[in-house]
Design an enzyme around this catalytic site. Structure first.
Site, PDB file in Angstrom:
ATOM      1  N   LYS A 179      -1.029  -7.026   5.436  1.00 33.14           N
ATOM      2  CA  LYS A 179      -1.057  -7.523   3.726  1.00 33.14           C
ATOM      3  C   LYS A 179      -0.354  -8.539   3.729  1.00 33.14           C
ATOM      4  O   LYS A 179      -0.458  -9.591   2.845  1.00 33.14           O
ATOM      5  CB  LYS A 179      -0.994  -6.424   2.932  1.00 33.14           C
ATOM      6  CG  LYS A 179      -0.722  -6.549   1.756  1.00 33.14           C
ATOM      7  CD  LYS A 179       0.678  -6.800   0.908  1.00 33.14           C
ATOM      8  CE  LYS A 179       1.411  -5.426   1.509  1.00 33.14           C
ATOM      9  NZ  LYS A 179       2.890  -5.409   1.025  1.00 33.14           N
ATOM     10  N   GLY A 190       0.645  -1.228  -0.022  1.00 30.00           N
ATOM     11  CA  GLY A 190       0.042  -0.052   0.129  1.00 30.00           C
ATOM     12  C   GLY A 190       0.690   1.307  -0.143  1.00 30.00           C
ATOM     13  O   GLY A 190       0.540   2.250  -0.581  1.00 30.00           O
ATOM     14  N   ASN A 191       1.994   1.276   0.685  1.00 31.15           N
ATOM     15  CA  ASN A 191       2.867   2.185   0.642  1.00 31.15           C
ATOM     16  C   ASN A 191       3.727   2.767  -0.729  1.00 31.15           C
ATOM     17  O   ASN A 191       3.640   3.603  -1.048  1.00 31.15           O
ATOM     18  CB  ASN A 191       3.933   2.160   1.847  1.00 31.15           C
ATOM     19  CG  ASN A 191       3.367   2.372   3.257  1.00 31.15           C
ATOM     20  OD1 ASN A 191       2.891   3.425   3.433  1.00 31.15           O
ATOM     21  ND2 ASN A 191       3.633   1.411   4.049  1.00 31.15           N
ATOM     22  N   LYS A 210      -0.669  -2.298  13.845  1.00 27.94           N
ATOM     23  CA  LYS A 210      -0.675  -2.055  12.359  1.00 27.94           C
ATOM     24  C   LYS A 210      -0.668  -0.672  11.999  1.00 27.94           C
ATOM     25  O   LYS A 210      -1.779   0.139  12.197  1.00 27.94           O
ATOM     26  CB  LYS A 210      -2.132  -2.748  11.822  1.00 27.94           C
ATOM     27  CG  LYS A 210      -2.205  -2.473  10.215  1.00 27.94           C
ATOM     28  CD  LYS A 210      -0.883  -3.272   9.480  1.00 27.94           C
ATOM     29  CE  LYS A 210      -0.878  -2.488   8.074  1.00 27.94           C
ATOM     30  NZ  LYS A 210       0.534  -2.645   7.461  1.00 27.94           N
ATOM     31  N   LYS A 232       7.213  -8.269   6.076  1.00 26.54           N
ATOM     32  CA  LYS A 232       7.465  -8.811   4.946  1.00 26.54           C
ATOM     33  C   LYS A 232       8.307  -9.893   5.214  1.00 26.54           C
ATOM     34  O   LYS A 232       8.355 -11.047   4.304  1.00 26.54           O
ATOM     35  CB  LYS A 232       8.110  -7.696   3.846  1.00 26.54           C
ATOM     36  CG  LYS A 232       7.189  -6.593   3.864  1.00 26.54           C
ATOM     37  CD  LYS A 232       7.827  -5.381   2.916  1.00 26.54           C
ATOM     38  CE  LYS A 232       6.988  -4.125   2.737  1.00 26.54           C
ATOM     39  NZ  LYS A 232       5.643  -3.986   3.153  1.00 26.54           N
TER      40      LYS A 232
HETATM   41  N1  LIG Z   1      -3.060  -4.036   5.265  1.00 28.05           N
HETATM   42  C1  LIG Z   1      -1.672  -3.716   5.078  1.00 28.05           C
HETATM   43  O1  LIG Z   1      -0.544  -4.295   5.480  1.00 28.05           O
HETATM   44  O2  LIG Z   1      -1.400  -2.688   4.156  1.00 28.05           O
HETATM   45  P1  LIG Z   1       0.094  -2.142   3.840  1.00 28.05           P
HETATM   46  O3  LIG Z   1       0.840  -3.058   3.380  1.00 28.05           O
HETATM   47  O4  LIG Z   1      -0.232  -0.986   2.909  1.00 28.05           O
HETATM   48  O5  LIG Z   1       0.337  -1.460   5.249  1.00 28.05           O
END
Ligand SMILES: NC(=O)OP(=O)(O)O
Length: 311
Positions: free
Chosen positions: A211, A9-10, A127, A273
């Site tokens: 995510k 998302g970033n 989060k 990650k």
């Molecule tokens: N839901 C989530 O982890 O989004 P990002 O990867 O954008 O932080």
């Protein structure tokens, strides 16, 4: 080869993380150009995406408008980000494919993911979502009951509950679409978190699943051959921010776990990650890669990024 591509998302925002529509459309274009290239080489591609900046922005809009329109819960905001980013990604992929010899239909699945109502993530928010703010602004919001965390040089960021993803409940629909030849966008934002109530029914809960952990589960569920996590840096780095900083190339999962245990990867950022890639490689014996949006094609070939292998 079946590729599970997870878009951060970033990485879908610009440098200041504001997540303007034009930034997200541009980033989707870069990623979908790579996906189109993979399809031309007869790979199957399943896409998932983050929603941290986007779901945080929706929550702010929701709260600011509360006196005028009824606020909706955080799981609804998550569902809205799946729909919006699914649309943006499908549109970008169609645009890319229009100029190429290969044609493929795509579909975005609103995806629910089961979590445990007793998950510790509900009592300790971890989060990060939404925009960064200066400390003084964050402290004001904390006085109204929100939880914010110092995220370093960019400022403070709101943190919310983030339970562990247990099961992708809409996996049968995802698998049916893959088998029918669709490029599927699924489990965005780690999935919409739902719990199973004592009577067996399902209900959404106010949280944002990580995510990357959702991507690892989706990769296992869809039996992907490789999991690629595309973020805003080309490699995982040990000694980040120090004179000894070193990007990691090919590493074994045990070596990467060791670097994580030594505290090299930030929570809410590179940490999940790394954990997600390790989980996937440990569970399947397949390959995982962490890299940047512009290196996706090379990463699938094993020629870019931090490539994590079983041994
Ligand atoms: N839901 C989530 O982890 O989004 P990002 O990867 O954008 O932080």
């Amino acid at each position: 080869m079946r590729v599970l591509l997870a878009l951060g998302g970033n990485a879908m925002t610009n440098a200041d993380g504001r997540a303007r529509p034009e930034d997200q459309i541009a980033a989707a274009g870069v990623a979908m150009a790579a996906v189109a290239g993979l399809l031309e080489h007869d790979h199957e591609v399943v896409i998932t995406h983050g929603n941290g900046p986007q779901v945080g922005n929706l929550l702010v809009k929701n709260e600011l408008a509360a006196a005028v329109v009824p606020p909706v819960p955080l799981d609804w905001c998550g569902a809205q980000t799946q729909a919006t980013l699914g649309f943006v990604l499908m549109d970008a992929l169609d645009h890319e494919l229009a100029t190429r010899s290969v044609q493929r239909r795509s579909a975005a699945v609103v995806t629910r993911t089961l979590v445990d109502a007793d998950d510790a993530g509900f009592t300790t928010p971890t989060k990060p979502i939404g925009r960064h703010l200066p400390e003084a602004d964050a402290r004001l919001l904390m006085s109204h009951g929100e939880t914010w965390e110092d995220r370093g040089e960019k400022g403070w960021r709101r943190v919310v509950a983030s339970p562990e993803p247990l099961e992708i409940l809409d996996a049968p629909a995802v698998l049916a679409l893959i088998e029918a030849g669709f490029v599927v966008v699924a489990n965005g934002g780690g999935g919409i978190p739902v719990v199973r109530r004592p009577d067996g029914s399902l209900g959404g809960v106010e949280a944002v699943i990580d995510k990357d952990l959702g991507a690892a589960l989706l990769a296992q569920t869809t039996e992907a051959d490789v999991l690629v996590i595309a973020t805003d840096v080309p490699n995982a780095v040990i000694g980040w921010g120090t004179p000894d900083a070193r990007p990691l190339g090919t590493v074994s999962v045990a070596e990467l776990r060791g670097h994580a245990a030594d505290g090299h990867f930030a929570s809410g950022s590179m940490g999940p990650k790394v954990d997600a890639i390790c989980r996937f490689v440990e569970a399947t014996g397949s390959r995982g890669v962490i890299t940047s949006l512009d290196q996706i094609t090379a990463a699938v070939a094993g020629d870019a990024g931090t490539v994590v292998v079983p041994e």
